[in-house]
Design an enzyme around this catalytic site. Structure first.
Site, mmCIF file in Angstrom:
data_model
loop_
_atom_site.group_PDB
_atom_site.id
_atom_site.type_symbol
_atom_site.label_atom_id
_atom_site.label_comp_id
_atom_site.label_asym_id
_atom_site.label_seq_id
_atom_site.Cartn_x
_atom_site.Cartn_y
_atom_site.Cartn_z
ATOM 1 N N LYS A 1 0.826 -1.577 -0.195
ATOM 2 C CA LYS A 1 0.031 0.064 -0.093
ATOM 3 C C LYS A 1 0.977 1.055 -0.128
ATOM 4 C CE LYS A 1 -0.816 -0.324 4.822
ATOM 5 N NZ LYS A 1 -0.847 1.253 5.739
ATOM 6 N N ASP A 2 2.275 1.421 0.130
ATOM 7 C CA ASP A 2 3.006 2.403 0.093
ATOM 8 C C ASP A 2 3.544 2.712 -1.083
ATOM 9 O OD1 ASP A 2 2.895 2.491 2.239
ATOM 10 O OD2 ASP A 2 4.756 1.504 3.746
ATOM 11 N N ARG B 1 -8.872 8.536 4.031
ATOM 12 C CA ARG B 1 -9.451 6.969 3.221
ATOM 13 C C ARG B 1 -10.094 6.590 4.796
ATOM 14 N NH1 ARG B 1 -9.410 1.605 4.797
ATOM 15 N NH2 ARG B 1 -7.077 2.620 5.356
ATOM 16 N N ARG B 2 -9.269 6.384 6.201
ATOM 17 C CA ARG B 2 -10.014 5.789 7.525
ATOM 18 C C ARG B 2 -10.867 6.919 7.338
ATOM 19 N NH1 ARG B 2 -4.512 3.113 9.089
ATOM 20 N NH2 ARG B 2 -4.546 1.319 7.982
ATOM 21 N N ARG C 1 0.083 10.583 13.031
ATOM 22 C CA ARG C 1 1.537 9.554 12.826
ATOM 23 C C ARG C 1 2.575 8.786 13.648
ATOM 24 N NH1 ARG C 1 5.400 11.730 8.728
ATOM 25 N NH2 ARG C 1 6.171 9.173 8.403
ATOM 26 N N ARG D 1 1.003 5.253 18.072
ATOM 27 C CA ARG D 1 -0.517 5.392 17.955
ATOM 28 C C ARG D 1 -1.371 4.557 18.881
ATOM 29 N NH1 ARG D 1 -1.287 5.764 11.442
ATOM 30 N NH2 ARG D 1 0.998 6.108 10.559
ATOM 31 N N CYS E 1 -1.401 8.681 -3.125
ATOM 32 C CA CYS E 1 -2.007 7.640 -1.953
ATOM 33 C C CYS E 1 -2.227 8.226 -1.372
ATOM 34 C CB CYS E 1 -0.305 6.953 -1.596
ATOM 35 S SG CYS E 1 0.263 6.288 -2.546
#
Length: 322
Positions: free
Chosen positions: A84-85, A132-133, A154, A160, A247
Site C-alpha cells: 500500500k506504500d 481514507r479511514r 503519525r 499510536r 496515495c
C-alpha cells in the site's frame, strides 16, 4: 545459482519494527528457495524521519524512494515494501518479482476499555493518519447516529497505541496485518469488516522488488509469488491509478475471490471514495471472472473507476491535502 551460492543476498528494508518483521519473514522464505544467506540492510527513508503530515510530504511514496534508490545503486539486491506504500507508477528499471500471500487486509480498532466502534461514546476522538479511514469512519459513525472526531496522527505502532493508553485518544485505527506481523493482535478491540471500512489498495500485501535486469533473482523470488494476491491487488491498484488518486486521497479498494465450493471462479472488486467528514461516499462494486493476466486485472480496476467517476467520484477527489 552456483556462481553466487556463498554470497549473501542483501535485502533492503525500512528500519521500523514492522518493516524489519515483515522483511525477516521474506528473508526466511528467500533463504529456503535459494539456499543462500540473506542479510537485512536497514535504510532510513524520508517518511521515517519526517514528522510532517504524509499527505504534505508526498504521500506514502516517501517510504519507498530511498529503498528504490539503493536498489538502482546496487547497494541492495532486493527490497520489501508494504504494497500500500508503493506508488502506482512502476519504474522501468525495477520489477515486483513477488507478491507473497496476503495477510489480513482489514483495519483494526484499538480502543480504550475494550470498546468496539459501536460502543464508542458520542464525540469520541479516533486517531488515524489516513484520509481514507477518516472518510469511512465518519460515514460509519453517521450511519450509527453518532459523531466522532477524527484526529490526524503519525508515528509507529507503539506511538499510536500510546495515545490510547495515555488517554489522549479514545481509539486508534491501524492495519490488522501490521499488528499481526509484530505480534500485537491481542490489543485489537475490534476488526473492522470490509463491509464497513474498505482497506487501502494493497493493504496487508507485500511487494518484493528487484532490478528488472536480474533474471536469475527474478526467477528465484518468483517462487514466493501468490497469483490470487497479485490479481486482487493489481485490480485494486488499477482502480486507484484510474481515479488519479495519489496515495493520500481517501480511496479504499478491496478485491476478494468468490468460491463455488472449492473452486474459485469469480473476483469481486469494491471501491469507495468519500469526503473526509463522511457526508458523501461513492461506493460501488463489480464482479467478474478471476483475472488470468495483468491486463485483465488492470481492466477490472479501470472499469470500476470509470463507473465511480460517472457517479461523482471526481468531485470528491479534491480533498487530497489534509
Amino acid at each position: 545459482m552456483n556462481s553466487r551460492l556463498d554470497q549473501p543476498l542483501r535485502l533492503g528494508t525500512r528500519r521500523s519494527k514492522l518493516a524489519m518483521s515483515q522483511s525477516g519473514h521474506v528473508a526466511e522464505a528467500v533463504r529456503a528457495v535459494t539456499g543462500r544467506p540473506v542479510e537485512l540492510v536497514e535504510i532510513t527513508t524520508y517518511g521515517d524521519v519526517s514528522r510532517e503530515n504524509l499527505a504534505q510530504i508526498g504521500g506514502t511514496g516517501v517510504f519507498v524512494t530511498a529503498l528504490r534508490d539503493a536498489l538502482v545503486r546496487g547497494e541492495v539486491d532486493f527490497a520489501v515494501h508494504s504494497l500500500k506504500d508503493l506508488p502506482t507508477a512502476q519504474p522501468a528499471e525495477l520489477v515486483v518479482a513477488a507478491m507473497p500471500p496476503r495477510e489480513d487486509a482489514r483495519d483494526a480498532l484499538v480502543a480504550r476499555d475494550g470498546l468496539t466502534f459501536e460502543q464508542l461514546p458520542d464525540g469520541a476522538r479516533v486517531g488515524t493518519g489516513s484520509p481514507r479511514r477518516m472518510a469511512q469512519l465518519n460515514h460509519h459513525a453517521r450511519a450509527l447516529g453518532k459523531r466522532i472526531e477524527t484526529v490526524a496522527i503519525r508515528g509507529n505502532v507503539d506511538t499510536r497505541i500510546g495515545y490510547v493508553r495515555d488517554g489522549e485518544l479514545d481509539a486508534v485505527v491501524l492495519a490488522a496485518a501490521g499488528l499481526n506481523r509484530i505480534g500485537r493482535s491481542d490489543e485489537v478491540t475490534e476488526y473492522l469488516s470490509v463491509d464497513t471500512v474498505l482497506p487501502a489498495p494493497g493493504q496487508g500485501a507485500l511487494a518484493v522488488e528487484c532490478l528488472a535486469s536480474d533474471a536469475e533473482l527474478i526467477a528465484a523470488l518468483g517462487e514466493l509469488d501468490d497469483p490470487h494476491t497479485r490479481a486482487a491487488v493489481t485490480a485494486e491498484r488499477s482502480l486507484l491509478a484510474a481515479l488519479e488518486a495519489g496515495c493520500s486521497a481517501p480511496v479504499g479498494a478491496f478485491a476478494d475471490l468468490l468460491a463455488d465450493g472449492q473452486i474459485v471462479n469469480e473476483m469481486r472488486l469494491r471501491g469507495v471514495v468519500g469526503t473526509l467528514d463522511g457526508s458523501t461516499l461513492v461506493q460501488l462494486s463489480t464482479t467478474g471472472p478471476v483475472p488470468q493476466s495483468y491486463d485483465e486485472a488492470m481492466a477490472l480496476g479501470r472499469e470500476l473507476a470509470d463507473e465511480m467517476l460517472a457517479k461523482g467520484a471526481a468531485g470528491l477527489m479534491g480533498e487530497r491535502s489534509l
